[in-house]
Structures are given as C-alpha cells and as structure tokens.
Design an enzyme around this catalytic site. Structure first.
Site, PDB file in Angstrom:
ATOM      1  N   ASP A 316       0.817  -1.214   0.000  1.00 53.85           N
ATOM      2  CA  ASP A 316       0.000   0.000   0.000  1.00 53.85           C
ATOM      3  C   ASP A 316       0.856   1.272   0.000  1.00 53.85           C
ATOM      4  OD1 ASP A 316      -2.278   1.522   0.065  1.00 53.85           O
ATOM      5  OD2 ASP A 316      -2.575   1.347   2.219  1.00 53.85           O
ATOM      6  N   GLU A 319       2.217   5.039  -4.271  1.00 59.24           N
ATOM      7  CA  GLU A 319       2.202   5.951  -5.443  1.00 59.24           C
ATOM      8  C   GLU A 319       3.530   6.704  -5.553  1.00 59.24           C
ATOM      9  OE1 GLU A 319      -0.222   5.758  -3.063  1.00 59.24           O
ATOM     10  OE2 GLU A 319      -1.404   4.443  -4.325  1.00 59.24           O
ATOM     11  N   ASP A 429      -9.215   3.501  -2.166  1.00 62.17           N
ATOM     12  CA  ASP A 429     -10.169   3.950  -1.150  1.00 62.17           C
ATOM     13  C   ASP A 429     -11.461   4.499  -1.740  1.00 62.17           C
ATOM     14  OD1 ASP A 429      -8.127   3.221   0.469  1.00 62.17           O
ATOM     15  OD2 ASP A 429      -7.534   5.253   1.033  1.00 62.17           O
TER      16      ASP A 429
HETATM   17  C1  GLC Z   1      -4.844   3.427   2.758  1.00 64.97           C
HETATM   18  C2  GLC Z   1      -5.327   2.174   2.050  1.00 64.97           C
HETATM   19  C3  GLC Z   1      -6.387   1.503   2.885  1.00 64.97           C
HETATM   20  C4  GLC Z   1      -5.831   1.198   4.266  1.00 64.97           C
HETATM   21  C5  GLC Z   1      -5.320   2.468   4.923  1.00 64.97           C
HETATM   22  C6  GLC Z   1      -4.619   2.201   6.252  1.00 64.97           C
HETATM   23  O1  GLC Z   1      -5.839   4.375   2.818  1.00 64.97           O
HETATM   24  O2  GLC Z   1      -5.795   2.447   0.764  1.00 64.97           O
HETATM   25  O3  GLC Z   1      -6.830   0.330   2.248  1.00 64.97           O
HETATM   26  O4  GLC Z   1      -6.817   0.609   5.050  1.00 64.97           O
HETATM   27  O5  GLC Z   1      -4.395   3.108   4.068  1.00 64.97           O
HETATM   28  O6  GLC Z   1      -3.552   1.345   6.090  1.00 64.97           O
END
Ligand code: GLC
Length: 716
Positions: A316, A319, A429
C-alpha cells in the site's frame, strides 16, 4: 522517430530516448520505416497527439479510472495519485494504465510507454477531438491493430506478457478492515465466520499488526503470538494477509531503516541525503524500488513474515503517498507565519487553507527526490508511475527467491502496466456509495483490458457508512471479481456479513456461498484468460455487435459463458437489461436455486428482489459449478453441476490445476472437455478428460432454446 515491427499486428514508434519501463516484453528489434498513422503529431518538449473522433467512435481503456467504459467526454491524467475522494470530477486514481482503443470507422489500439504524466483529453475541450499530451519528448508509442476490439486487446496483452496467477485460495472471500487490532480480535473474527457457516479464506491485517507502523515488524502488545495464531488459523483454512507500506519509518535501531541507510537504499533529495516524507509511521524514507539492489533487499524482507506462515500480502501507499515532506512542512510553517503577521482577510484565509491542503502529494515533493538507477540519477517525477510497479516487482522477485515454485497472493494499490505480471491490484479507497458500486462495475473491464485480471474493489466501500441494501448489492457484483475482498476504513460502520441484521447476513451468506460454488468456473475462466492473453471481464460489445450493445456499461460478460447484470441503485426490485441474443436467466437466491427462464433477445425488465441476482447463460454455452465449502481447501468438486443453455451445440473446457504451485507454467493442468449436442429430440453429451482431473460425476441440466429441461448424470 524510429519505428520497429514488433509483430504483424504491432508497431513500436520510438521518440527520443525512452526510459526502459519493462512494461512490454516484446519490443521488436529491427528498425523499419513505417509511417505514424492515425494521429497528427506535434513534437517539442512534449509529445502531442491529435485525433478527430467520429461521432460514434468509442474510446475504451485507460484502466483504473473514473467515469464509464467509454472514456469520451472527460480529461484524464495518467499519474498515480493517492486521492481517497473518487468524485466524478477527478482525473486520476492510483494506477497509470496508458492503453486505449479507438473503436469506430478506424479501429486501433495505442499503448504509450511513458513513466510520467500523460494527459488524455477525450473530447473535453473540443467534443470530437482526442488530444494527448505526453509530458516529455522520450516515449515509446505502440500502435496495435486487429480485426475487432477484442483482438486488439489480445494483441496488446500478448506484448506485455502473461498476467499474474495467485494461489487458488485467493479466489475465496477475504475479510478486511482497518483494523482488526489484536490477535484475539482476528481469531474471534475467524471463529465467527466458521460458527456462522460463512465461507472465508483470508483476513487482511491493516497497519495495527505492526509495531508503530514499521514494515516487517510485529506489535508485541497486540500480536504477541503472531506465528502461532497465523498457523492455527491456517489449519482452519484461513490465511492472514498483512499490509506492507512503501515508507520505512525513520527510527534508530530499527533494522530496516538502519540497513537502508547503511546501503544507500533510499531515494535521495537534491543534496544526496535520504528524502524525508511523512506517512502513517510519521517520518519515513522511501526505498528506491527503481534500484535493483534496493529492490532485492526489500523483496527479501518479506521472508520474516513468510517464515511465520504468511502466504499473501497487500502493498500500500506506493504511489508513493506523501502526507507531507520535511521541506513542504517547513515552507508551510513559513507561509503561515507570514500570513500571521497580517490581518486575516478572505484572500489570506483561503491562502492559509491552500497552504495546508497543498501539503499532501504535492508535485514539488515528487520533483524533489531522486532514484539511483542503472542509468544514473533520475528525478522521481520523470518516473513517478513506476514506483508502485517496482514495489510489486520487489515483493514478487523476493517471493521467487524465497520459494520459487510457490504462488503467493499479492495485490497493490499503485500500478503501471507491467506490474500485472507480478501481482494484482485493488482499486483503492472508494466509498460506501451507490455511485461507487456502478463505478466498480465500469472499472473492472477497463482494468482487465490493461492486463490486471486479478483485481477488485473494496466490497461495500472503504470510506463512509454502508447501508444493508448496498452491502447486499455490492456483494452480488463482487462475487464475479477475482479479488473478492470486503474492506472498510477506521471509524466507519462494520461491514462483515454478520455486522448487519439477520436478513442481510443470511442474504450475504448465500451470495458468498454462490461464489464458492462457482470457483470451478471462475478459476477455469481466469486461467484460460491468462493463458490465451485475454480478458476475464468484458463489455458486451467485445463479443456482440449490434446497435445497442456498444452503449451498455451496466452489464458485463464474465468469462466465456455468462453475462451479469447487477442491480446498482437503491430501492429497486429489478432492472432493465438488454440481451443481444436469447439467454437463459438463472435467478439466484442460493446456489441451489432452480429458477430458470429463457429470456428473449431485446430489452427486458427483470425482477430481482434484494436477495436475488441474475446470472445469464449465453446461448450455446455452459456454466459449471460445485458445492460451496467453508474455504477453498475444503471444496470437493468430485461432483459438478453443468447448467447448459443449448440451441444446437455447446462446448466447454474446464481448466484446473493444483492451485498452489507454478507448475501450470509447464503445462501441468487438467482439462474436462464437455460437448452437448441437440438434434431434434435427441441430445448427446460427450466428456473428454485429460490430465489428473478430480471430477468423477457431472449433473447436467440442459435447457433448450424452447425452455425444455433435460437432466442427466454423467460419469467422468
Ligand atoms: C490506505 C489504504 C487503505 C488502508 C489504509 C490504512 O488508505 O488504501 O486500504 O486501510 O491506508 O492502512
């Protein structure tokens, strides 16, 4: 500009000296002299392409993005962006997928292999003009030909290489939330699924399993028995899937940080010092995934969790997302101090607001750090879209080294074409909005066109509170996506199936059970799509050609045999569908439902109560399904059901393999070939079995074009 023949359908045009992105595996070697067709070209510091679209031209593609399957009428930016507000006026999301097709009198595909910003104005400034601005003078542009849109996509998918194949358990239901904060919470969650007889194969762990958001660390306080719990849950058929973030916390005595510093593995600022940004852990450095050694180092780190029984991960914030940078925040404080010296008026108030809002994901920051690549120092902005791709690659290469014959689950938020060979993606998200349910439906085929077949959205929505009806309808769509994960944000309503009332829980349970029953079909279609460089989820217009289908964006083909038409609006007990041919409607309440109806070609209204969804079997096709189980390991598909809608002849190949190893790459798999022929009153069923197939018996239901039902048991 130089041109290269890649194969008979694809020509590569090389402008300047493009950066090697590794998104394409077949680039063509011998230089040729082929004219750059279709576009008016404008070369300078930027490359501009202009095309006059015909009135009825459709523009498909651009992968993970907002709006419809037909991209006309808006302006898009290819620049991986962490923006949780997927509102209709946005221009980019987390992926940068530069493949599109113009489908009109002229039909052709274009892939722009360029790792920084590209702007696609698809009839926004001027209604019928497609204008593309590539922010740079070095790029590879591929023109892809084919007789049909479907063929163009296949020809494209061939040059970017075969897609990622997850383990079979990754086709099971995955429950996630930010966060299940302790090991007790995770265990009781799994037990709840089992006690309530709701199938589940995976639980995602969000940030809280770590010690202070540090990658590859564990919280002693919340997960003191991590390995024991992981292994115990695995023995119950449920895998734990931890999150890994891109940023590495700056903290003395934290091994990852210290090794990174020692070996110069982090991206650097203009003074050659590790660049400082802030994300969830507070201040972080970003691993230089564009650097081979750093990638290798980070990839091997996954081993510490794999050694504790982990078989899947989600990557995650790659980007990379930047809440603020050290430079950015210092500038902001300076600006605010300056504003403070004057009286606050409307102008300075908004300036104040902008100073704060402009802190995150700022272009100044993306221009303010550098990578140490094989080809020298490169400014991040110039390769921005490759960062997430290379994090995915780091993990996948690490897995390969750790256990080369094992499939691991891996999905990422940021992506670029090429990453599809290493992992899947989720669409970031989204929100628990009905608008995002339909957006999910429209995004799936576009993502598939760009090679990301293992993909899916946060089912029920990540941000905001889901209502029970939306939760049900969203599950009715998500069961057809390979990545079927329910995920939600901190502070929102819980959305596990049992977080709702009894009716909602029961309905969602039946939907999940249907998913498990259809895994033989879904997996077979997935693998066939990968092996033949095809899509799994397609718009109708990729298979049918008539005046209506090209406009249909709320019905999809899933694999070769079925069409789906989910309900995506509240308070609806049905919807209109358009059928390009007669189809068999299976109205499903449960996988055991026997509510079949032949629906004629044309516009139809279909009643679908909240606890019902529609599976349409195409003409002369069949759908294969088994019995659900608590998890994929327990699926016993010795007996399979075949539901066939036959006018004269239908044939189906049911692919299967061990689901865990990479031996499918050597051709290790089984195939069950089923042919059903109808001639007047006679029907014949021929089954040919090759490979080591577990199937022993088929319960065949044939529904004829006239609606006659024939059932037969066939031994394999
Ligand atoms: C980002 C991710 C989400 C995750 C959050 C906390 O917003 O896209 O899926 O739950 O971070 O880690």
């Amino acid at each position: 500009m130089k041109s290269y023949i890649v194969n008979k359908n694809v020509v590569r045009y090389e402008f300047g000296k493009p950066i090697e992105t590794y998104s394409v595996i077949e680039k063509g070697v011998s230089e040729s002299d082929i004219e750059f067709k279709y576009f008016q070209l404008n070369l300078g510091e930027e490359i501009k392409l202009k095309y006059n679209m015909g009135k009825k031209d459709i523009v498909y593609g651009l992968g993970e993005n907002i709006r419809g399957i037909n991209k006309r009428g808006w302006i898009y930016e290819s620049f991986c962006t962490d923006d949780p507000n997927h509102a209709p006026d946005k221009k980019s999301l987390y992926g940068a997928h530069n493949f599109f097709i113009v489908d009109g009198e002229k039909k052709f595909g274009v892939y722009i292999d360029f790792p920084s910003k590209i702007i696609y104005d698809v009839g926004y400034e001027k209604k019928d003009k497609l204008e593309i601005t590539i922010e740079g003078k070095d790029a590879d542009i591929y023109i892809i030909n084919g007789e049909t849109v479907k063929e163009i996509v296949q020809n494209f998918l061939k040059i970017i290489g075969k897609g990622y194949v997850p383990p079979k358990w990754a086709f099971g239901y995955i429950q996630s939330r930010w966060s299940y904060p302790t090991e007790e919470a995770v265990e009781s969650l799994v037990n709840e699924f089992i006690e309530r007889d709701i199938p589940c194969d995976g639980i995602c762990l969000d940030l809280d399993y770590m010690d202070n958001y540090k990658d590859f660390s564990l919280s002693d306080e919340r997960f003191p028995n991590f390995e024991e719990v992981t292994r115990r849950l695995k023995s119950k058929g449920v895998k734990i899937i931890p999150i890994i973030d891109a940023g590495v916390k700056i903290e003395d005595e934290y091994d990852i940080y210290e090794e990174g510093i020692e070996n110069d593995y982090f991206v650097i600022d203009k003074d050659r010092k590790p660049f400082v940004a802030a994300v969830w852990p507070g201040k972080v450095h970003f691993p230089d995934f564009l650097n081979k050694d750093a990638r290798k180092w980070f990839g091997k780190k996954y081993k510490c969790l794999i050694d504790k029984g982990i078989e899947g991960f989600w990557n995650d914030m790659n980007e990379p997302a930047i809440f603020y940078s050290e430079n950015g925040i210092n500038d902001a404080y300076r600006n605010i101090d300056e504003l403070r010296t004057k009286e606050l008026n409307i102008d300075s108030f908004f300036k104040f607001k902008d100073v704060v809002l402009g802190l995150s994901n700022s272009m100044n920051d993306y221009k303010g750090f550098y990578h140490k690549t094989e080809n020298g120092i490169v400014n991040h902005y110039d390769i921005h879209n490759l960062y997430g791709f290379n994090m995915t690659k780091a993990a996948a290469e690490g897995f390969e080294e750790i256990d080369s014959n094992k499939r691991f689950l891996l999905f990422s938020r940021a992506s670029f074409i090429g990453a599809h060979r290493y992992g899947g993606i989720w669409t970031g998200d989204n929100c628990s909005w009905w608008e995002h349910l339909i957006l999910n439906m429209k995004m799936l085929p576009s993502i598939n066109m760009c090679g990301f077949i293992y993909s899916g959205a946060d089912t029920c929505g990540f941000g905001s509170n889901v209502d029970p009806e939306l939760a049900i309808r969203w599950n009715q769509l998500s069961i057809f996506a390979p990545l079927y994960r329910n995920h939600s944000s901190m502070g929102t309503r819980n959305q596990e199936p049992f977080a709702f009332d009894e009716y909602t829980e029961k309905t969602i349970k039946n939907i999940i059970k249907f998913r498990y029953a259809m895994i033989p079909y879904l997996y077979s279609e997935y693998m066939k799509a990968i092996n033949s460089s095809d899509m799994l989820i397609k718009p109708l217009s990729f298979e049918y050609n008539d005046e209506f289908v090209s406009q249909i964006e709320d019905q999809l083909l899933v694999g070769d045999s079925i069409m789906i038409a989910p309900v995506y609006e509240p308070n609806k007990s049905g919807r209109y569908v358009y059928l390009p041919e007669d189809m068999l409607l299976w109205k499903v309440k449960k996988y055991t439902s026997k509510d079949f109806d032949v629906i004629n070609k044309g516009h139809n209204y279909i009643n679908l109560d909240l606890n019902e969804f529609a599976v349409f079997i195409r003409k002369n096709r069949m759908f294969v399904y088994g019995e659900p189980a608590q998890n994929t390991e327990l699926l016993n598909n010795e007996t399979l059901n075949v539901l066939a809608f036959v006018a004269d002849r239908a044939e189906y190949d049911l692919y299967d393999d061990d689901g865990i190893s990479k031996e499918y790459l050597l051709g290790e798999h089984s195939n069950l070939n089923i042919t059903i022929t109808l001639e007047e009153d006679k029907h014949t069923i021929v089954v040919k079995n090759s490979g080591n197939n577990k199937v022993k018996e088929l319960l065949v239901t044939i529904i004829t074009a006239e609606g006659k039902i024939i059932t037969e048991k066939v031994n394999v």
